[in-house]
Every structure is written in structure tokens, then in C-alpha cells.
Design an enzyme around this catalytic site. Structure first.
Site, short mmCIF file in Angstrom:
data_model
loop_
_atom_site.label_atom_id
_atom_site.label_comp_id
_atom_site.label_asym_id
_atom_site.label_seq_id
_atom_site.Cartn_x
_atom_site.Cartn_y
_atom_site.Cartn_z
N TYR A 52 -5.50 26.55 -5.66
CA TYR A 52 -5.11 26.13 -4.32
C TYR A 52 -3.62 25.74 -4.28
O TYR A 52 -3.21 24.75 -4.89
CB TYR A 52 -5.97 24.95 -3.82
CG TYR A 52 -7.46 25.27 -3.75
CD1 TYR A 52 -7.92 26.59 -3.81
CD2 TYR A 52 -8.40 24.26 -3.62
CE1 TYR A 52 -9.28 26.88 -3.75
CE2 TYR A 52 -9.76 24.55 -3.55
CZ TYR A 52 -10.19 25.87 -3.62
OH TYR A 52 -11.53 26.16 -3.57
N HIS A 105 -14.21 29.67 -11.42
CA HIS A 105 -14.02 29.92 -9.98
C HIS A 105 -14.74 31.17 -9.47
O HIS A 105 -15.32 31.17 -8.41
CB HIS A 105 -12.52 30.01 -9.69
CG HIS A 105 -12.15 29.62 -8.29
ND1 HIS A 105 -10.98 29.01 -7.96
CD2 HIS A 105 -12.81 29.76 -7.11
CE1 HIS A 105 -10.93 28.80 -6.66
NE2 HIS A 105 -12.03 29.24 -6.12
N1 LIG Z 1 -15.30 28.27 -4.71
C1 LIG Z 1 -14.69 29.02 -3.83
O1 LIG Z 1 -14.48 30.24 -4.03
C2 LIG Z 1 -14.24 28.40 -2.53
C3 LIG Z 1 -13.81 29.23 -1.47
C4 LIG Z 1 -13.43 28.60 -0.29
C5 LIG Z 1 -13.47 27.22 -0.17
N2 LIG Z 1 -13.84 26.44 -1.23
C6 LIG Z 1 -13.88 24.95 -1.14
O2 LIG Z 1 -14.68 24.58 -0.02
C7 LIG Z 1 -13.91 23.77 0.87
C8 LIG Z 1 -14.38 23.96 2.29
O3 LIG Z 1 -14.19 25.29 2.74
P1 LIG Z 1 -13.02 25.69 3.76
O4 LIG Z 1 -11.91 24.71 3.66
O5 LIG Z 1 -12.70 27.11 3.52
O6 LIG Z 1 -13.70 25.65 5.18
P2 LIG Z 1 -14.55 24.57 6.02
O7 LIG Z 1 -14.65 23.29 5.32
O8 LIG Z 1 -15.78 25.27 6.44
O9 LIG Z 1 -13.66 24.42 7.32
C9 LIG Z 1 -12.41 23.79 7.29
C10 LIG Z 1 -11.88 23.85 8.71
O10 LIG Z 1 -12.72 23.07 9.56
C11 LIG Z 1 -11.91 22.16 10.30
N3 LIG Z 1 -12.68 20.93 10.48
C12 LIG Z 1 -13.14 20.09 9.50
N4 LIG Z 1 -13.79 19.05 10.05
C13 LIG Z 1 -13.76 19.24 11.39
C14 LIG Z 1 -14.25 18.51 12.49
N5 LIG Z 1 -14.96 17.38 12.33
N6 LIG Z 1 -14.01 18.99 13.75
C15 LIG Z 1 -13.34 20.14 13.93
N7 LIG Z 1 -12.83 20.88 12.92
C16 LIG Z 1 -13.04 20.44 11.66
C17 LIG Z 1 -10.68 21.95 9.47
O11 LIG Z 1 -9.59 21.62 10.31
P3 LIG Z 1 -8.82 20.19 10.17
O12 LIG Z 1 -8.19 20.17 8.82
O13 LIG Z 1 -7.86 20.22 11.31
O14 LIG Z 1 -9.88 19.12 10.34
C18 LIG Z 1 -10.48 23.32 8.84
O15 LIG Z 1 -9.78 24.17 9.73
C19 LIG Z 1 -12.46 24.23 0.59
O16 LIG Z 1 -11.52 23.34 1.13
C20 LIG Z 1 -12.49 24.33 -0.91
O17 LIG Z 1 -12.41 23.04 -1.50
C21 LIG Z 1 -14.27 27.02 -2.40
#
Ligand SMILES: NC(=O)c1ccc[n+]([C@@H]2O[C@H](COP(=O)([O-])OP(=O)(O)OC[C@H]3O[C@@H](n4cnc5c(N)ncnc54)[C@H](OP(=O)(O)O)[C@@H]3O)[C@@H](O)[C@H]2O)c1
Length: 288
Positions: A54, A117
Site C-alpha cells: 500500500y 498477499h
Molecule cells: N488482501 C487484498 O488483496 C486486499 C485488497 C483490497 C483491500 N484490502 C484491505 O481491505 C480494506 C478495505 O477494502 P477497501 O478499502 O478496498 O474498500 P472498502 O472498505 O469496501 O471501502 C472503502 C470506501 O468506503 C468509504 N467508506 C467507509 N466507511 C464509510 C461510511 N461509513 N460511509 C460512507 N462511505 C464510507 C471510504 O471512504 P472514506 O475514506 O471517505 O470514508 C472508501 O471510499 C483495504 O483498505 C485493505 O486494508 C485487501
């Protein structure tokens, strides 16, 4: 916040943690992002998920600053910090170096969990040996994998030492339920917890579609909750799943943390199943 998931090694972790992808990239957002992480920790989201990938380590550096701030009021043992090794760094020669660099950026002397990962070219036996060596040395307290489908898990568990895997982190949200076909059951049978990423479908168009869905809206209103809270409560409904929503906003993080108080009824589940049917056949593992 008190909903917990007990891992195979007996350690309990909160069912909602903090995702950090895209966090730490812009210096002008640093104060806000640190505040968001601290707000999450104080609200009980004491599991933090990051990765060397990241922002090329910038997310780990930002998390390091947030936890350093937290140590003014709390203890290391209260946190459960997860990071990930890139597939091309997961071989005999590089994995330890990668782990040590992650620890330096985080300002920690051990990780609570280290994840492979995604599957790359290093033989899985060598990856398992490397992860177990890091655990034996105490640099990581436990390890898991990410983006492993059922056949990958079967392969992993046939490798000596592979049974030390505690978690598989995969994409899972109401609009992407493919893993319910067989992966979730396989993991339950082997006591491997699900860590679901993108639980809010990444906040874009698909996410809006879920949050603006009338069934989700009706359930939210009935419980005096928000649609986002319905999506998260659904995700962690079974006591076997840790969801790691990312947010850079303290207001959003507070809203997310409160999802653990939302208990969906069997009628809610039925209505959600009708609106977003579970899979009826095997589907390729979703990654975005
Ligand atoms: N292992 C892997 O291959 C892999 C791949 C992808 C992700 N990940 C991990 O999983 C985590 C989560 O996935 P992600 O970040 O892709 O997506 P997510 O958590 O599904 O969505 C994040 C988005 O949702 C918004 N959000 C969060 N809370 C909210 C709320 N209460 N109201 C409105 N919008 C909200 C955030 O905006 P704001 O910041 O403006 O709140 C951001 O744009 C990642 O950060 C990472 O740590 C792992």
C-alpha cells in the site's frame, strides 16, 4: 464495540477492523487519517490491516504514526496489527527482509499477523516455511493468506506446517457472495477465519448501488441504523468473519464501529437473500 472472532490459536480479535489501502498517500491528509485510525481504535476497532504494497510502504508508515500516538494512552497488546508480504518477496531470500522493513515502518517489534498477499511464483512450500520461520523467531505472532480460493486452501493445508494458517483474507460484500458457494464452508471446517476486504465494495458505484438499494434502506430504517451499518452487520453476522472497512473519516469510522450493535433478524437475512441471492454455482474468486 465488543463482537469478537476467536482464531484457531485461541486469540480473540474484533469482528471489525480498520483497512488502510490508499491511506498515507497524501501528506496533507495525514492528520485527518491519523485521527480516523485513532477514532477507530478507541471505538474498539483494534485490528489494523495494512501491507507493504500500500503506497509502497506509505500506508505502514502512516499506521506507525497512528499507533505511536495511541501508545500515549494505550498498550501494544491492545492492538492487532496485520501486514502483508508481496508474492515476489515471499521467497527464502526476501521474506524476512520484507517483514523487518514493514516492522521498521510501523515502529513495532512484532506483527500480530502476517499475510501472504496473493499467490505468486514462489513454491507454496517455501512460502509456508518462511512464514513459520518468522513466527518461530517471534517477528510475527501468527500468519495467514489472502486471495486463496478453495483449491488453493486445500493445497496449503496439505503442506507440512500449512495448518498454522489462521486466516484467509478475501473480497466479500453483499454484492459479491461467490465465496459462499464452497470457500466459506471449507474454511469453517478447518477453523480458518474469514477476513473480508472491500466490505463496502470500495465506496464507488457498486457501493452506492448497495447502500441505495431499497431493501437495505428499509432494514436500516427499521433498526434506526444506516445502510452502511446494514452492509457491515451482514458481513460479520456469523461470528467467523472479520471485516476491515477502510475510512479516512473519523465520522465514517464511528458509524462503521457502531455496526456491531446492529443485530439483523432472520427476516432481514431472508429479504437480503432475495435482493442479493447467494451463489448457485462456483464462481471465480472476486478481487475487485
Ligand atoms: N488482501 C487484498 O488483496 C486486499 C485488497 C483490497 C483491500 N484490502 C484491505 O481491505 C480494506 C478495505 O477494502 P477497501 O478499502 O478496498 O474498500 P472498502 O472498505 O469496501 O471501502 C472503502 C470506501 O468506503 C468509504 N467508506 C467507509 N466507511 C464509510 C461510511 N461509513 N460511509 C460512507 N462511505 C464510507 C471510504 O471512504 P472514506 O475514506 O471517505 O470514508 C472508501 O471510499 C483495504 O483498505 C485493505 O486494508 C485487501
Amino acid at each position: 464495540m465488543s463482537k469478537k472472532v476467536q482464531l484457531k490459536n485461541g486469540v480473540s480479535v474484533p469482528s471489525l477492523g480498520i483497512g488502510t489501502w490508499m491511506i498515507g498517500d497524501e501528506p496533507e491528509k495525514e492528520t485527518k487519517e491519523i485521527e480516523a485510525i485513532l477514532t477507530g481504535i478507541r471505538a474498539g476497532m483494534t485490528l489494523i490491516d495494512t501491507a507493504e504494497m500500500y503506497g509502497d510502504g506509505r500506508s505502514e508508515t502512516l499506521v506507525g504514526k497512528a499507533v505511536k500516538e495511541y501508545f500515549k494512552e494505550g498498550r501494544r497488546e491492545e492492538l492487532f496489527v496485520v501486514s502483508k508480504v508481496l508474492p515476489w518477496n515471499a521467497g527464502r531470500d526476501n521474506m524476512r527482509t520484507s517483514c523487518v522493513k514493514s516492522l521498521e515502518r510501523l515502529g513495532l517489534d512484532y506483527l500480530d499477523m502476517y499475510l501472504y498477499h496473493w499467490i505468486g511464483n514462489v513454491p507454496l512450500t517455501e512460502v509456508v516455511e518462511g512464514l513459520n520461520a518468522l513466527q518461530d523467531e517471534g517477528l510475527v505472532r501468527s500468519w495467514g493468506v489472502s486471495n486463496f480460493d478453495t483449491k488453493d486452501m486445500e493445497k496449503l493445508l496439505k503442506i507440512p506446517g500449512g495448518e498454522r494458517c489462521l486466516v484467509n483474507q478475501v473480497l466479500y460484500h453483499l454484492g459479491s457472495r461467490g465465496i459462499e458457494y464452497d470457500l466459506i464452508d471449507y474454511m469453517k471446517d478447518h477453523d480458518i477465519a474469514l477476513m473480508s476486504y472491500c466490505p463496502l465494495a470500495q465506496g464507488g458505484r457498486i457501493s452506492r448501488g448497495l447502500r441505495e438499494n431499497p431493501v437495505v434502506g428499509d432494514i436500516a430504517r427499521a433498526h434506526d441504523a444506516t445502510p452502511t451499518q446494514v452492509l457491515l452487520a451482514w458481513n460479520i453476522r456469523n461470528g467467523h468473519t472479520i471485516a476491515i472497512p477502510k475510512s479516512s473519516s473519523a465520522v465514517h469510522i464511528k458509524e462503521n464501529a457502531a455496526s456491531v450493535n446492529l443485530q439483523l433478524t432472520s427476516e432481514d437475512m431472508k429479504a437480503l437473500d432475495e435482493a442479493f441471492p447467494p451463489p448457485s454455482c462456483k464462481m471465480p474468486l472476486d478481487t475487485e
